[in-house]
Design a protein around this motif. Structure first.
Motif, PDB file in Angstrom:
ATOM      1  N   ILE A 467      39.656  32.839  36.064  1.00 41.91           N
ATOM      2  CA  ILE A 467      39.002  31.651  36.614  1.00 41.91           C
ATOM      3  C   ILE A 467      38.587  31.847  38.069  1.00 41.91           C
ATOM      4  N   GLY A 468      39.278  32.698  38.799  1.00 44.92           N
ATOM      5  CA  GLY A 468      38.952  32.910  40.202  1.00 44.92           C
ATOM      6  C   GLY A 468      37.853  33.922  40.438  1.00 44.92           C
ATOM      7  N   ASP A 469      37.330  34.530  39.358  1.00 42.28           N
ATOM      8  CA  ASP A 469      36.298  35.559  39.524  1.00 42.28           C
ATOM      9  C   ASP A 469      34.948  34.973  39.921  1.00 42.28           C
ATOM     10  N   ASN A 470      34.748  33.702  39.655  1.00 36.71           N
ATOM     11  CA  ASN A 470      33.483  33.056  40.028  1.00 36.71           C
ATOM     12  C   ASN A 470      33.724  32.230  41.282  1.00 36.71           C
ATOM     13  N   ASN A 471      33.253  32.725  42.390  1.00 38.68           N
ATOM     14  CA  ASN A 471      33.448  32.003  43.653  1.00 38.68           C
ATOM     15  C   ASN A 471      32.218  31.208  44.067  1.00 38.68           C
ATOM     16  N   ARG A 472      31.295  30.990  43.094  1.00 39.76           N
ATOM     17  CA  ARG A 472      30.110  30.184  43.389  1.00 39.76           C
ATOM     18  C   ARG A 472      30.251  28.759  42.873  1.00 39.76           C
ATOM     19  N   ILE A 473      31.221  28.507  42.019  1.00 41.75           N
ATOM     20  CA  ILE A 473      31.374  27.174  41.436  1.00 41.75           C
ATOM     21  C   ILE A 473      31.768  26.171  42.517  1.00 41.75           C
ATOM     22  N   VAL A 474      31.068  25.050  42.536  1.00 47.43           N
ATOM     23  CA  VAL A 474      31.380  23.984  43.478  1.00 47.43           C
ATOM     24  C   VAL A 474      31.945  22.759  42.761  1.00 47.43           C
ATOM     25  N   PHE A 475      31.735  22.677  41.443  1.00 45.46           N
ATOM     26  CA  PHE A 475      32.169  21.498  40.684  1.00 45.46           C
ATOM     27  C   PHE A 475      32.799  21.960  39.379  1.00 45.46           C
ATOM     28  N   ALA A 490      44.993  32.365  41.036  1.00 41.82           N
ATOM     29  CA  ALA A 490      43.668  32.936  41.336  1.00 41.82           C
ATOM     30  C   ALA A 490      42.615  31.865  41.569  1.00 41.82           C
ATOM     31  N   MET A 491      42.921  30.618  41.196  1.00 42.16           N
ATOM     32  CA  MET A 491      41.950  29.553  41.438  1.00 42.16           C
ATOM     33  C   MET A 491      41.669  29.394  42.927  1.00 42.16           C
ATOM     34  N   SER A 492      42.570  29.846  43.767  1.00 45.53           N
ATOM     35  CA  SER A 492      42.363  29.751  45.213  1.00 45.53           C
ATOM     36  C   SER A 492      41.214  30.635  45.687  1.00 45.53           C
TER      37      SER A 492
END
Length: 710
Positions: A467-475, A490-492
């Protein structure tokens, strides 16, 4: 018909309540007012933008160049001519003036009399010459009027009538010969087609010199006007004015961006054509009423975009004649009252890249041909009653914005499907019937994904470790599912995250302190899960941009930390149904001046209500019941907008004294009265893309099923 509209200010989007006043109950429409301002542009104004992209509701596809985005806007036409007027000539009696002048003429010879004048001489000198009598003047006028009515006016009227009848006959024969209208339509004076012919036969604009194509275009737009109740439009946009059809538009200024755009009939010169033609019909939120006329098919050689969204009075099925608009690549009809099923020709006949039919009354199965339309980049079918399988959407390889919330979509997300969605930026399948687990590639394959909303489905299993591999998600909204396991540390890594909602699942473990690294968070909802007992992680104190924080029913314990006062932008704080003890920090009243909603009920707080709470002047809702607070609760009674205030101000079942005194509480409870105020008070944001996934109102779910005594 006015050639220009008065300057007015438009709201961007209506509230849900405003929209429901225009539609049938249950359709859940919104009558958006857009934040636009109608203006009359000044060509000499340096700040004037004469030809810019219209402020569309749907985002433009990435590959749409500036010329396409403008919808082929043609040149503007301005009418600054004043209305003719006549001078008010005075009415003088010239004959009497002549007599007066002759009587006083300097040329009269001086006469010396040796004796008194005779009576005849006096009469000769003093009696003026008499003009025509009043009766004679009236007679002259009457004779002139008779002459005009009998000799002059009748031939003029007969000529005008003959011209009108001749022109009407010519137009009628033209339409009938080219099978553009039916005789039954033209024989009915109330039909839009008959009204259009009447207008064309009587207008001052010389339409007899138009080419066949331009006359058909003018007839089509006139039918559109009458078919959609044009006289009651919010803005007339110079429709039916005495100028070319390409001049039937108005200018608007977006109050947020300052951008100037035009709406109405927007023309462009198609490739290979000699004259401009209608490329865009743009009339959002204009109080259109009626059905879409089939005559729009006659714009098949030019019409590329049709944007008439937010018109709840526009009803009926999509006319099948729209399939002949073979150049139409953008169709927006969201928030109308379109009924029936989605026709197959949407996918087989039209080169659609953008389709918006959100918030209508559509039912039935989504046609496979539409989901095979590989050029589609924007698809908004949310808030209907459509059925289908999410697996059928996998062929949309160019899809960027996919909005399908509030339908009846079933199936499971798979890694194979996600592999085709590498261009996806926003995806919303919330409140459907999607099951299974979250694919492991959900946050790795869609590298451009910024908004993901899957709340309100039947998803189960853990959150993917990736889940933390995508650091572009804003919502990220995953509430109201059956997700299990712990929140991955990893969500951090999702450093751009602004909205995170994991509430009302079956998540276990503890709330990771690493979430304190998500410094851009504005909305954090983590409550109603199966967490282990813990204190509120102090690392969350770093989330100073928070506007809404809800960690209710999360097995939190210990003191209510004073660092909550760091959240100076906070508008909602919900810590209901935990086990917080001790007193309420007075710093909260000193610093949280923006609070609208504060829920500290169903804890074990003691002491008195801080006097600093009187500073929370924006409070609308304050829940402090089912605690151990004492003293007076009147400290907040002076807050003007406080409408819901609940404390333990009720006497006990055996006449025990109330735990706290309150003269302004809307509801009084007792700590042993477990039926009092046992509501969920869920304030989750159920966002919609039309509002850029931001909150526009607070709507509390008062479901009792999750209450301790429910």
């Amino acid at each position: 018909m006015s050639d220009s509209d008065d300057e007015q200010v438009h709201d961007q989007l209506p509230s849900v309540e405003e929209y429901k006043t225009h539609v049938d109950p249950g359709s859940r429409k919104i009558d958006p007012k857009r934040i636009m301002e109608s203006i009359q542009p000044d060509e000499d104004d340096e700040d004037f933008i004469p030809d810019v992209d219209d402020d569309l509701i749907l985002p433009p596809p990435d590959d749409m160049d500036e010329e396409e985005g403008a919808g082929g806007q043609g040149g503007a036409h301005y009418d600054y001519d004043g209305n003719p007027y006549e001078e008010d000539d005075g009415d003088y009696n010239s004959e009497e003036d002549d007599d007066y002048n002759s009587y006083n003429s300097d040329d009269d010879e001086q006469v010396i009399h040796d004796q008194l004048p005779t009576v005849e001489e006096i009469h000769a000198q003093r009696s003026p010459q008499k003009g025509p009598s009043c009766a004679r003047k009236l007679g002259y006028c009457f004779m002139t009027l008779i002459f005009l009515c009998i000799v002059i006016i009748p031939p003029i009227l007969l000529t005008m009538k003959d011209d009108y009848e001749q022109r009407k006959q010519e137009i009628t024969e033209f339409l009938m010969t080219k099978t553009l209208a039916k005789g039954s339509q033209l024989d009915d004076p109330t039909s839009p087609q008959a009204k259009a012919v009447e207008f064309l036969a009587t207008e001052k604009y010389d339409n007899s010199a138009l080419s066949d194509e331009k006359l058909i275009e003018r007839y089509t737009m006139t039918v559109w006007y009458y078919a959609t109740n044009g006289p009651k439009w919010r803005y007339q946009m110079r429709f039916l004015s005495s100028e070319d059809t390409c001049g039937w538009f108005s200018w608007f200024r977006n109050q947020r961006s300052g951008q100037i755009t035009k709406e109405g009939v927007i023309c462009d010169t198609p490739e290979g054509a000699a004259t401009p033609a209608i490329g865009l019909l743009d009339m959002p939120s204009n109080l259109l009423e009626g059905t879409i006329p089939s005559e729009l098919q006659y714009l098949s050689n030019s019409l590329e975009q049709m944007h008439v969204e937010f018109n709840p009075g526009l009803e009926g099925e999509l006319p099948q004649e729209l399939q002949y608009l073979t150049k139409l690549w953008s169709l927006e009809l969201q928030y109308c009252a379109i009924t029936g099923i989605l026709p197959d020709w949407l996918g087989t006949k039209l080169p659609l890249r953008r389709l918006g039919l959100s918030n209508n009354l559509l039912t039935g199965f989504i046609p496979p041909s539409l989901l095979q339309q590989t050029n589609l980049q924007i698809l908004a079918l949310d808030d209907n009653g459509l059925t289908g399988n999410i697996g059928d959407f996998g062929a949309l390889i160019k899809m960027q914005y996919l909005y399908m919330e509030d339908n009846l979509i079933q199936g499971q997300l798979t890694n194979q499907m996600l592999a085709n969605w590498t261009a996806m930026k926003e995806m919303d399948f919330s409140r459907n019937d999607i099951s299974g687990s979250l694919p492991s590639d959900l946050f790795t394959k869609m590298n451009n994904l910024e908004i993901l909303d899957l709340h309100g489905n039947d998803l189960a299993g853990p959150l993917p470790a990736s889940i933390g591999d995508n650091n572009r998600i804003v919502f990220l909204a995953l509430q109201d599912n059956k997700l299990t396991g712990e929140i991955p540390v990893a969500m951090s890594n999702m450093i751009d995250l602004q909205h995170l909602d994991l509430s009302r699942n079956e998540i276990s473990g503890k709330i990771p302190m690493e979430l304190g690294k998500l410094s851009f968070l504005r909305y954090l909802f983590l409550g109603s899960n199966s967490y282990d007992a813990q204190e509120l992680p102090k690392e969350l104190a770093q989330l100073t941009m928070l506007r809404e924080l809800s960690i209710k029913k999360a097995n939190l314990q210990g003191q209510l930390p004073a660092w909550i006062a760091n959240f100076t932008e906070l508008q909602l704080l919900d810590l209901d149904q935990n086990n917080f003890q001790g007193s309420i920090p007075p710093e909260m009243g000193d610093s949280l001046s923006s609070l609208d909603h504060l829920m500290l009920n169903r804890n074990a707080l003691n002491g008195t209500i801080p006097a600093s709470f009187a500073k929370l002047t924006d409070l609308n809702l304050l829940l402090l019941d089912h605690n151990e607070l004492t003293g007076s609760a009147d400290v907040v009674c002076s807050i003007p907008d406080l409408r819901l205030y609940v404390t333990d101000c009720e006497a006990g079942l055996f006449e025990e004294a109330a735990e706290i005194e309150c003269s302004c509480c809307s509801t009084c409870c007792h700590a042993q009265n477990f039926a009092c105020n046992m509501y969920d008070w869920n304030a989750n944001l159920d966002p919609i893309w039309e509002y850029s996934y931001s909150r526009y109102t607070y709507d509390f779910d008062l479901n009792e099923k999750d209450s301790p005594m429910g």
